[in-house]
Design a protein around this motif. Structure first.
Motif, PDB file in Angstrom:
ATOM      1  N   ARG A 252       0.840  -1.202   0.000  1.00  0.00           N
ATOM      2  CA  ARG A 252       0.000   0.000   0.000  1.00  0.00           C
ATOM      3  C   ARG A 252       0.870   1.246   0.000  1.00  0.00           C
ATOM      4  O   ARG A 252       1.894   1.308   0.664  1.00  0.00           O
ATOM      5  N   TRP A 253       0.399   2.246  -0.719  1.00  0.00           N
ATOM      6  CA  TRP A 253       1.157   3.476  -0.895  1.00  0.00           C
ATOM      7  C   TRP A 253       0.206   4.667  -0.831  1.00  0.00           C
ATOM      8  O   TRP A 253      -0.933   4.594  -1.304  1.00  0.00           O
ATOM      9  N   ILE A 254       0.701   5.781  -0.252  1.00  0.00           N
ATOM     10  CA  ILE A 254      -0.004   7.052  -0.381  1.00  0.00           C
ATOM     11  C   ILE A 254       0.660   7.794  -1.531  1.00  0.00           C
ATOM     12  O   ILE A 254       1.864   8.091  -1.489  1.00  0.00           O
TER      13      ILE A 254
ATOM     14  N   ARG B 136      -4.325   9.761  -2.697  1.00  0.00           N
ATOM     15  CA  ARG B 136      -5.141   8.566  -2.549  1.00  0.00           C
ATOM     16  C   ARG B 136      -4.251   7.391  -2.128  1.00  0.00           C
ATOM     17  O   ARG B 136      -3.030   7.422  -2.280  1.00  0.00           O
ATOM     18  N   VAL B 137      -4.875   6.353  -1.606  1.00  0.00           N
ATOM     19  CA  VAL B 137      -4.153   5.164  -1.180  1.00  0.00           C
ATOM     20  C   VAL B 137      -4.193   4.141  -2.307  1.00  0.00           C
ATOM     21  O   VAL B 137      -5.286   3.724  -2.758  1.00  0.00           O
TER      22      VAL B 137
ATOM     23  N   GLN C 236      -2.953  -5.151  -6.474  1.00  0.00           N
ATOM     24  CA  GLN C 236      -3.752  -6.355  -6.468  1.00  0.00           C
ATOM     25  C   GLN C 236      -2.989  -7.516  -7.111  1.00  0.00           C
ATOM     26  O   GLN C 236      -2.130  -7.325  -7.980  1.00  0.00           O
ATOM     27  N   ASP C 237      -3.310  -8.738  -6.671  1.00  0.00           N
ATOM     28  CA  ASP C 237      -2.597  -9.925  -7.165  1.00  0.00           C
ATOM     29  C   ASP C 237      -2.763 -10.139  -8.660  1.00  0.00           C
ATOM     30  O   ASP C 237      -1.884 -10.734  -9.321  1.00  0.00           O
TER      31      ASP C 237
ATOM     32  N   GLU D  87      -5.491  -0.610  -7.118  1.00  0.00           N
ATOM     33  CA  GLU D  87      -6.784  -0.183  -6.589  1.00  0.00           C
ATOM     34  C   GLU D  87      -6.552   1.088  -5.771  1.00  0.00           C
ATOM     35  O   GLU D  87      -5.667   1.134  -4.909  1.00  0.00           O
ATOM     36  N   PHE D  88      -7.355   2.136  -6.050  1.00  0.00           N
ATOM     37  CA  PHE D  88      -7.159   3.429  -5.384  1.00  0.00           C
ATOM     38  C   PHE D  88      -8.339   3.717  -4.447  1.00  0.00           C
ATOM     39  O   PHE D  88      -9.500   3.475  -4.795  1.00  0.00           O
ATOM     40  N   HIS D  89      -8.007   4.254  -3.258  1.00  0.00           N
ATOM     41  CA  HIS D  89      -9.028   4.595  -2.262  1.00  0.00           C
ATOM     42  C   HIS D  89      -8.883   6.058  -1.866  1.00  0.00           C
ATOM     43  O   HIS D  89      -7.786   6.525  -1.544  1.00  0.00           O
ATOM     44  N   THR D  90      -9.984   6.794  -1.921  1.00  0.00           N
ATOM     45  CA  THR D  90      -9.982   8.195  -1.483  1.00  0.00           C
ATOM     46  C   THR D  90     -10.143   8.226   0.031  1.00  0.00           C
ATOM     47  O   THR D  90     -11.120   7.676   0.564  1.00  0.00           O
TER      48      THR D  90
END
Length: 336
Positions: free
Chosen positions: A24-26, A41-42, A46-47, A52-55
């Protein structure tokens, strides 16, 4: 609120060439490649080979494994959680006024190898920077700069009426102590301070005195006055049963000493009989050693059938007078 694992890395501008599964990265600003336009975003790898980006939502926290710090999303940016938070409560809830609240048996502040300084800062001289001590949330003691830049220590028994015990002037460094009581033997105290602050109370006739020194069982006292009927001076007296009896007054303005009077009218004013110390003929000093005006009572001198008083009229002249009185004049003047 969401918590991310310690594998999180922060603020790179391009994806790693070989990301690990679940890493995981910011995302940093001005990112490129697959991260373009994903700043703050985070990103989660994925395998099956895509990001995948998360706000983040306000209040999200993350652990920066590389920088060894906790990060907080405040709604607009990631900030170091330990460096800036709006409120912090440890064992208790913080509030809008008490934004740092600690409920504990003790609080330790220590050095990190050398010095340690605790700073309490205020905006202006008329504000307050102090330490306040309370009992049941009611103020009992305060120390600091309160309403000006002088350092003060004050106390209260009801949080309403405050008594100032110490003031140190910021401009001069001069200390003003309200009073000082030293515990003596057998419960007797020695007291130094303003007469009006004497803890056991004083009779009205002492109200004019500005400095009081009481010793022993508070029955032997010395009082210094700025102004009274006899001028500035020092009064030596006796305090007992709530009444003060003056024994001696030193008038420092007029240069007079009164014994038995509060208003001396001569350099030495004795209200009452005076007794001259006793000696004998064999022990008489020389006239030159004691000087003019010396009085002696010589027990074994006779003249007119009585022991006598002797007066030194000059450095060499010596006269004796028996009976009830002695007349003294200058050298070469009348002799008895």
């Amino acid at each position: 609120m969401r918590w991310f694992s310690s594998r999180l890395r922060v603020f790179p501008t391009r994806p790693p060439p070989v990301p690990l599964s679940g890493s995981r990265w910011i995302v940093g600003t001005s990112a490129s490649g697959a991260w373009a336009g994903q700043a703050d975003r985070v990103a989660i790898w994925q395998d099956d080979g895509w990001w995948e980006f998360h706000t983040p939502n306000e209040g999200w926290t993350a652990w920066d494994a590389q920088g060894r710090r906790s990060l907080l999303w405040d709604g607009t940016a990631w900030i170091a959680a330990a460096e800036r938070v709006a409120r912090l409560g440890i064992g208790a809830d913080a509030s809008a006024i008490n934004r740092l609240t600690v409920a504990a048996e003790a609080t330790l502040l220590t050095h990190d190898g050398a010095d340690h300084r605790l700073t309490v800062n205020k905006a202006a001289a008329g504000d307050t920077a102090s330490l306040l001590f309370q009992t049941g949330w009611s103020g009992r003691a305060e120390m600091g700069t309160v309403g000006d830049d002088d350092f003060v220590v004050k106390v209260s028994e009801d949080a309403t009426t405050w008594l100032e015990g110490l003031r140190i002037a910021a401009a001069t460094g001069a200390a003003k102590l309200q009073s000082l009581t030293l515990q003596g033997a057998a419960g007797f105290d020695d007291y130094l301070g303003r007469a009006g602050a004497y803890p056991d109370g004083l009779p009205v006739d002492l109200a004019a005195f500005d400095l009081m020194l009481a010793g022993g069982s508070t029955t032997n006292i010395v009082l210094a006055s700025k102004a009274n009927s006899a001028g500035e001076g020092v009064s030596f007296g006796w305090l007992a049963g709530g009444a003060y009896t003056e024994r001696m007054r030193l008038d420092v303005v007029g240069g007079r000493l009164g014994i038995g009077t509060a208003a001396p009218s001569a350099a030495l004013h004795v209200e009452g009989p005076v007794r001259v110390g006793q000696t004998n003929v064999a022990s008489l000093p020389t006239a030159a050693s004691v000087g003019a005006g010396t009085l002696l009572y010589v027990s074994d001198a006779v003249g007119g059938g009585d022991p006598g008083l002797f007066g030194w009229y000059g450095v060499a002249a010596f006269r004796y007078k028996g009976g009830d009185y002695l007349t003294i004049g200058p050298a070469g003047g009348p002799r008895p």
